[in-house]
Structures are given as structure tokens and as C-alpha cells.
Motif scaffolding. Structure first.
Motif, short mmCIF file in Angstrom:
data_model
loop_
_atom_site.label_atom_id
_atom_site.label_comp_id
_atom_site.label_asym_id
_atom_site.label_seq_id
_atom_site.Cartn_x
_atom_site.Cartn_y
_atom_site.Cartn_z
N ALA A 133 46.04 38.70 40.61
CA ALA A 133 45.81 39.76 40.92
C ALA A 133 44.92 40.44 39.79
CB ALA A 133 47.08 40.70 41.22
N ALA A 134 43.94 41.08 40.35
CA ALA A 134 42.91 41.93 39.30
C ALA A 134 43.02 43.37 39.72
CB ALA A 134 41.85 41.23 39.45
N THR A 135 42.41 44.21 38.83
CA THR A 135 42.17 45.48 38.99
C THR A 135 40.40 45.67 39.36
OG1 THR A 135 41.97 46.55 37.05
CG2 THR A 135 44.15 46.17 37.78
N ALA A 136 40.32 47.12 39.94
CA ALA A 136 38.96 47.27 40.04
C ALA A 136 38.33 47.30 38.76
CB ALA A 136 38.55 48.61 40.97
N LEU A 137 38.88 47.88 37.83
CA LEU A 137 38.34 48.00 36.28
C LEU A 137 38.17 46.36 35.82
CD1 LEU A 137 37.70 49.65 33.83
CD2 LEU A 137 40.29 49.43 33.33
N ASP A 138 39.35 45.66 36.01
CA ASP A 138 39.00 44.32 35.31
C ASP A 138 37.72 43.62 36.11
OD1 ASP A 138 41.62 44.05 34.20
OD2 ASP A 138 42.56 43.62 36.22
N LEU A 139 37.51 43.58 37.38
CA LEU A 139 36.16 43.07 37.83
C LEU A 139 34.94 43.67 37.15
CD1 LEU A 139 36.73 42.24 41.68
CD2 LEU A 139 37.23 40.71 39.55
N ARG A 140 35.16 45.22 37.07
CA ARG A 140 34.13 45.76 36.41
C ARG A 140 33.84 45.30 34.98
NH1 ARG A 140 32.50 51.85 37.38
NH2 ARG A 140 31.09 52.06 35.76
N THR A 141 34.92 45.12 34.29
CA THR A 141 34.69 44.57 32.76
C THR A 141 33.98 43.30 33.20
OG1 THR A 141 36.57 45.78 32.27
CG2 THR A 141 35.92 44.03 30.99
N GLN A 147 30.71 55.91 34.29
CA GLN A 147 30.76 56.22 35.71
C GLN A 147 29.43 55.52 36.22
OE1 GLN A 147 32.59 57.77 37.89
NE2 GLN A 147 34.11 58.32 36.21
N GLY A 148 29.72 54.90 37.31
CA GLY A 148 28.41 54.35 37.73
C GLY A 148 28.72 53.21 38.81
N PRO A 149 27.86 52.41 39.11
CA PRO A 149 27.95 51.60 40.26
C PRO A 149 28.02 50.03 39.56
CG PRO A 149 25.54 52.02 40.23
CD PRO A 149 26.32 53.04 39.30
N LEU A 150 28.75 49.25 40.29
CA LEU A 150 29.01 47.80 39.75
C LEU A 150 27.80 47.32 39.92
CD1 LEU A 150 32.40 46.32 41.10
CD2 LEU A 150 31.69 46.92 38.75
N GLU A 151 27.25 46.69 38.67
CA GLU A 151 25.98 45.83 38.81
C GLU A 151 26.34 44.47 38.02
OE1 GLU A 151 22.45 47.77 37.76
OE2 GLU A 151 22.87 49.56 38.60
N PRO A 152 25.86 43.19 38.67
CA PRO A 152 26.29 42.06 37.68
C PRO A 152 25.62 42.08 36.31
CG PRO A 152 25.65 41.67 39.99
CD PRO A 152 25.18 43.13 39.71
N ARG A 153 26.14 41.60 35.56
CA ARG A 153 25.74 41.36 34.38
C ARG A 153 24.54 40.06 34.30
NH1 ARG A 153 30.94 41.28 30.04
NH2 ARG A 153 31.20 43.66 30.10
N PRO A 154 23.81 39.98 33.31
CA PRO A 154 22.89 38.93 33.56
C PRO A 154 23.52 37.78 32.59
CG PRO A 154 22.20 40.64 31.76
CD PRO A 154 23.11 41.08 32.62
N HIS A 155 24.85 37.43 32.92
CA HIS A 155 25.45 36.47 32.36
C HIS A 155 25.05 34.92 32.76
CE1 HIS A 155 28.67 38.50 30.19
NE2 HIS A 155 29.03 39.17 31.22
N THR A 156 25.24 34.21 31.99
CA THR A 156 25.06 32.63 32.64
C THR A 156 26.20 32.31 33.12
OG1 THR A 156 25.64 31.72 30.45
CG2 THR A 156 23.31 32.08 30.60
N ARG A 157 26.29 31.20 33.84
CA ARG A 157 27.62 30.86 34.50
C ARG A 157 28.53 30.38 33.50
NH1 ARG A 157 27.69 25.87 36.38
NH2 ARG A 157 25.44 25.95 36.72
N PRO A 158 28.19 29.76 32.37
CA PRO A 158 29.33 29.43 31.31
C PRO A 158 29.78 30.60 30.56
CG PRO A 158 27.35 27.75 31.12
CD PRO A 158 26.76 28.79 32.08
N GLU A 159 29.12 31.54 30.53
CA GLU A 159 29.68 32.91 29.79
C GLU A 159 30.74 33.31 30.88
OE1 GLU A 159 25.91 34.39 27.08
OE2 GLU A 159 25.91 34.91 29.24
N LEU A 160 30.00 33.62 32.07
CA LEU A 160 31.20 34.42 33.27
C LEU A 160 32.40 33.40 33.34
CD1 LEU A 160 31.63 36.48 35.27
CD2 LEU A 160 30.23 35.38 36.93
#
Length: 152
Positions: free
Chosen positions: A99-107, A117-130
Motif C-alpha cells: 500500500a502506498a500514498t499519493a505522497l509516496d508515488l509523488r516522491t 504544489q504542482g502536477p505529477l511529472e515523471p522524473r528522468p530516472h533511469t530504470r535502475p534508479e527507479l
């Protein structure tokens, strides 16, 4: 076999309570065991999913594009990252769950600090980093025993 990983996120159309999550996980675990897929599913109370799928490329892509993407229980399904991998990141689970929170996913996914405040936008993480961030998140969470399902 070349190992392949796919990470996606989506939004549910209806809330998933414990019985619906149990059913979803039971179906996923059965399918994944048969098809040698491993992974983790995160779900938030506001209905967001984030999932990692690992296995043979054709099998993972078939699952995502021909089953998950067409599932009417969610929308805004979007691949965050995918590609070949050397090792499975969640090799002990046919489908782990947290289970996660919206804040967890945003982090995990956001370019702005979680308290901004602001919209969720994917970080430019590499797959290994994510994947590393996801593993740290999974290890830091407490879980209910019914959510665990070690790979046979």
C-alpha cells in the motif's frame, strides 16, 4: 531468455478495497506463476497503481499490452520505463504488494519536492534508479501477511 522489465502507472476507475485487492493479487499471482513473471504492485487509497513486471520480453509485453492495458477497471495507463535487465529486482514474488500514498508515488516519480504544489511529472530516472527507489520503498513498508506471496 533475455530478462525484461516494464514499469507502468495507472488510475483505477473504482476504489479497490481489501476483497478486490485480494482478488486482483490472486489472479495476478496465478498468471505470473504460470508465465514466470515476478514483480511488485503499489496501490494508493486514491486509486493509483504502479507496477513492476519482470520476465521474458514477449510474455511481459503480452501481459501489459493485451491484458493490463485493456482492463476496464483503470485508465491513464502509461509505461514509465521498460527494457532488458540483468537481474530480477523482485525475484522472490510472483506479485508482491505494498500500500502506498499519493505522497509516496509523488516522491518516487515527481521532479518537484513532495511538499510543493504542482502536477505529477515523471522524473528522468533511469530504470535502475527507479527500481532502486522502489526497492527501498518496499523494504521500508510494513505489510499484512496476506499480501506476501513468495515465488514458488
Amino acid at each position: 531468455m533475455v530478462l525484461y522489465q516494464l514499469i507502468y502507472q495507472s488510475q483505477s476507475l473504482v476504489p479497490f478495497e481489501t476483497p478486490e485487492l485480494e482478488d486482483l493479487l490472486a489472479q495476478a499471482r496465478t498468471y505470473n506463476l504460470i508465465h514466470h513473471i515476478t514483480g511488485i504492485l503499489l496501490y494508493t487509497p486514491d486509486g493509483r497503481f504502479m507496477q513492476v513486471l519482470e520476465g521474458q520480453k514477449s510474455v511481459v509485453r503480452n501481459l501489459y499490452y493485451n491484458h493490463i492495458l485493456l482492463d476496464p477497471r483503470h485508465y491513464n495507463c502509461r509505461v514509465l520505463t521498460d527494457g532488458p535487465a540483468i537481474l530480477r529486482s523482485f525475484s522472490t514474488w510472483t506479485m508482491g504488494f505494498r500500500a502506498a500514498t499519493a505522497l509516496d508515488l509523488r516522491t518516487l516519480l515527481c521532479t518537484v519536492p513532495p511538499d510543493t504544489q504542482g502536477p505529477l511529472e515523471p522524473r528522468p530516472h533511469t530504470r535502475p534508479e527507479l527500481l532502486e527507489l522502489l526497492q527501498e520503498f518496499v523494504e521500508s513498508c510494513e505489510t499484512e501477511p496476506w499480501l506476501e506471496h513468495p515465488r514458488a
